[in-house]
Design an enzyme around this catalytic site. Structure first.
Site, PDB file in Angstrom:
ATOM      1  CB  SER A   1      -0.966  -0.037   1.186  1.00 50.86           C
ATOM      2  OG  SER A   1      -1.983   0.910   1.036  1.00 50.86           O
TER       3      SER A   1
ATOM      4  CG  ASP B   1     -16.084 -17.778 -11.271  1.00 56.73           C
ATOM      5  OD1 ASP B   1     -14.915 -18.089 -11.515  1.00 56.73           O
ATOM      6  OD2 ASP B   1     -16.769 -18.329 -10.391  1.00 56.73           O
TER       7      ASP B   1
ATOM      8  CG  ASP C   1     -10.388 -18.537 -13.971  1.00 57.78           C
ATOM      9  OD1 ASP C   1     -11.514 -19.035 -14.158  1.00 57.78           O
ATOM     10  OD2 ASP C   1      -9.908 -18.353 -12.841  1.00 57.78           O
TER      11      ASP C   1
ATOM     12  CB  VAL D   1     -11.559 -22.773 -12.441  1.00 54.16           C
ATOM     13  CG1 VAL D   1     -12.065 -23.288 -11.104  1.00 54.16           C
ATOM     14  CG2 VAL D   1     -10.503 -23.710 -12.997  1.00 54.16           C
TER      15      VAL D   1
ATOM     16  CG  ASP E   1     -12.290 -19.891  -8.877  1.00 56.47           C
ATOM     17  OD1 ASP E   1     -12.862 -18.929  -9.424  1.00 56.47           O
ATOM     18  OD2 ASP E   1     -11.066 -20.080  -8.954  1.00 56.47           O
TER      19      ASP E   1
ATOM     20  CG  ASP F   1      -6.310  -3.428  -3.850  1.00 53.99           C
ATOM     21  OD1 ASP F   1      -7.032  -2.744  -3.101  1.00 53.99           O
ATOM     22  OD2 ASP F   1      -5.069  -3.420  -3.790  1.00 53.99           O
TER      23      ASP F   1
ATOM     24  CG  HIS G   1      -5.280  -2.800  -0.072  1.00 53.43           C
ATOM     25  ND1 HIS G   1      -4.660  -2.321  -1.197  1.00 53.43           N
ATOM     26  CD2 HIS G   1      -4.704  -2.162   0.970  1.00 53.43           C
ATOM     27  CE1 HIS G   1      -3.764  -1.426  -0.859  1.00 53.43           C
ATOM     28  NE2 HIS G   1      -3.762  -1.319   0.464  1.00 53.43           N
TER      29      HIS G   1
END
Length: 532
Positions: free
Chosen positions: A201, A268, A271, A273, A275, A424, A463
């Site tokens: 950060s 989702d 990629d 998958v 999950d 994040d 984050h």
């Protein structure tokens, strides 16, 4: 609506302690014996004057920490006894900067580790410093002369505010590196073998600042979820509140959660998958208008999603724009929690209850408007653009940390590792991706940059950690191996907090993809591949 106090108390990120990390084994024969804990001679860095040097012996063992306003650090066990030497500096008499150097009595590996800060606090004198000692480092941190209260920005409006800003932005971290090395050499009678930066950060921004401005300070920099381009980020994260106040529409928390779930459901599977994780929010094309007319449950009653709700969410995800619709900065990533940046959302009473994200609010009030009581809810779209440009104009050279020329750091032999969570909720990952792309254009493309600077995207991670995704388990150890043994990390091993899922994070621009055969919870079932 949940108050900011509850949100801050429940979260470990931004205003929290750095992740606990360990380094790989030290080279044989580098441990040292106990040394007398006493003040050592210290020469002031150029432009500074030493006010005092104090030494205090710490017993080690199990070390506990008082709770902060935001978290309760876990005790650290088996800490060796250590000497903490605190050097206080001043530059013009208006500032008093503490630099603490923690030196283990036994087990020093010859390494130095500097630890960074969070929000508007420059360093951390608690758990990260003690963890460094346990791991065999001489640890160093600094307060830059500003309060250790995370969100206080009033110091910049004091008579010595300009000096403190210089300290906080760049100077104090550099000086702490110099003092940390000098004190360590005087204490042990030999110089530091390798020096490392560790921060997330604000600490991530500080690490990038060091690589940009002082490329010889650290051999390796671990700078996660970095607040680079601070002059832009610090205003941009006020955008969700600006949207809602200008559009005079405040979607309830449960409605915002409904949009979040819908985006995850839609993107989702990209990629390979399913999950509950959006691995590349910047490539998620979900349109919030498709949720209009659907119902969500809020406090036991059904609420219908409106076109006004969808328009607010569209603008928040798109990020701030100027009057011509040109993008100013990245928006909240799809799949991330709305509650932090969209903190003015209301539940059933219809009354906004927060001025917005505290880091952004503090920046606008103290650094731009110079009015501690300034009402950020009055900012129009036009005024937002003016504030954004003012921030860049007045502060980019001071604290922006936006210079893509890392050539001097590369020539010095430095190595830089960063991981960024794709979920994040405080610092949109688009800012780090944009910075990395500028570095590539400046220094000859991804392959050449990866020779010294590797960026890893952590799907579903929030984050500095947390979230549904797998978090790197030993990024500092990977950095040590790269610096000291020339072993560049092909991946960063990562795991969820409960250990039920593992993943090997891939160096940007590669992404991790399921092989279609193995256990989707196990890292070996994925491979790194080029971008789609």
């Amino acid at each position: 609506m949940r108050s900011w106090t509850k949100l801050l108390a429940a979260a470990v990120p931004l205003i929290a302690l750095l992740p606990v990390v360990t380094a790989s084994a030290a080279p044989a024969g580098q441990a040292v014996g106990a040394t007398t804990c006493a003040p050592v001679p210290v020469s002031a860095p150029a432009g500074a004057r030493v006010e005092s040097v104090l030494a205090e012996h710490r017993p080690g063992g199990t070390v506990t920490f008082p709770p902060t306003p935001f978290s309760a650090p876990a005790p650290i066990t088996d800490v060796p006894a250590y000497c903490e030497i605190t050097v206080t500096l001043t530059h013009d008499g208006d500032d008093h900067v503490a630099v603490a150097v923690a030196l283990p009595d036994t087990g020093w590996t010859g390494r130095l580790q500097a630890v960074g800060g969070s929000a508007y606090t420059a360093g951390d004198f608690g758990a990260p410093l003690v963890q460094a000692v346990k791991d065999g480092y001489a640890g160093v941190t600094t307060d830059a002369g500003v309060p250790l209260t995370f969100l206080d920005t009033g110091w910049v409006l004091t008579p010595g505010g300009g000096t403190l800003l210089t300290n906080f932005a760049t100077r104090s971290v550099h000086e702490s590196a110099l003092i940390g090395k000098a004190v360590t050499r005087a204490f042990y009678g030999r110089p530091v073998s390798y020096s490392y930066w560790n921060g997330c950060s604000t600490g991530g921004r500080q690490g990038y600042s060091e690589a940009q401005r002082h490329p010889h300070d650290f051999d390796g920099v671990l700078a996660d979820a970095p607040a680079v381009d601070w002059a832009r980020f610090a205003v941009a994260t006020l955008w969700p509140q600006t949207v809602m106040y200008n559009d005079r529409h405040f979607p309830s928390t449960c409605v915002l959660d409904g949009f979040r779930r819908a985006a995850i459901t839609a993107c989702d599977p990209q990629d390979g998958v399913t999950d509950g994780i959006v691995d590349r929010p910047d490539e998620c094309g979900y349109d919030p208008r498709t949720l209009v007319g659907a119902t969500v449950t809020c406090g036991g009653r059904e609420v219908t999603v409106t076109a006004e709700d969808a328009e607010v969410v569209r603008k928040i995800w798109a990020g701030p724009t100027d009057a011509r619709g040109r993008s100013l900065w990245a928006g909240l990533p799809k799949g991330a929690d709305f509650a932090w940046l969209a903190g003015t959302a209301v539940d059933e009473d219809g009354t906004p209850s927060s001025p917005g994200f505290p880091v952004a609010v503090g920046w606008v009030r103290s650094f731009l408007e110079e009015q501690p009581a300034f009402d950020t809810s009055t900012i129009t779209y036009e005024r937002f653009t003016e504030l954004f440009r003012q921030s860049v104009r007045e502060y980019d050279e001071v604290i922006g940390t936006s210079d893509p020329d890392l050539g001097a750091f590369r020539r010095a032999g430095g190595k830089l590792i960063t991981f960024v969570g794709t979920a994040d909720q405080l610092i949109p990952p688009g800012g780090t991706l944009a910075y990395r792309d500028r570095v590539e254009r400046r220094l000859g493309g991804a392959d050449r940059v990866n020779d010294f600077y590797r960026l890893f995207l952590a799907p579903g991670v929030e984050h500095c950690g947390g979230g549904k995704g797998a978090v790197p388990t030993n990024a500092l150890g990977a950095l040590v191996d790269w610096v000291e043994h020339g072993e560049a990390p092909a991946t960063l091993p990562a795991a969820t907090a409960d250990g039920t899922r593992t993943r090997d994070l891939c160096p940007y621009p590669q992404v991790s993809r399921y092989d279609g055969r193995g256990d989707t919870a196990v890292a070996s079932s994925y491979r790194c591949t080029g971008r789609r």
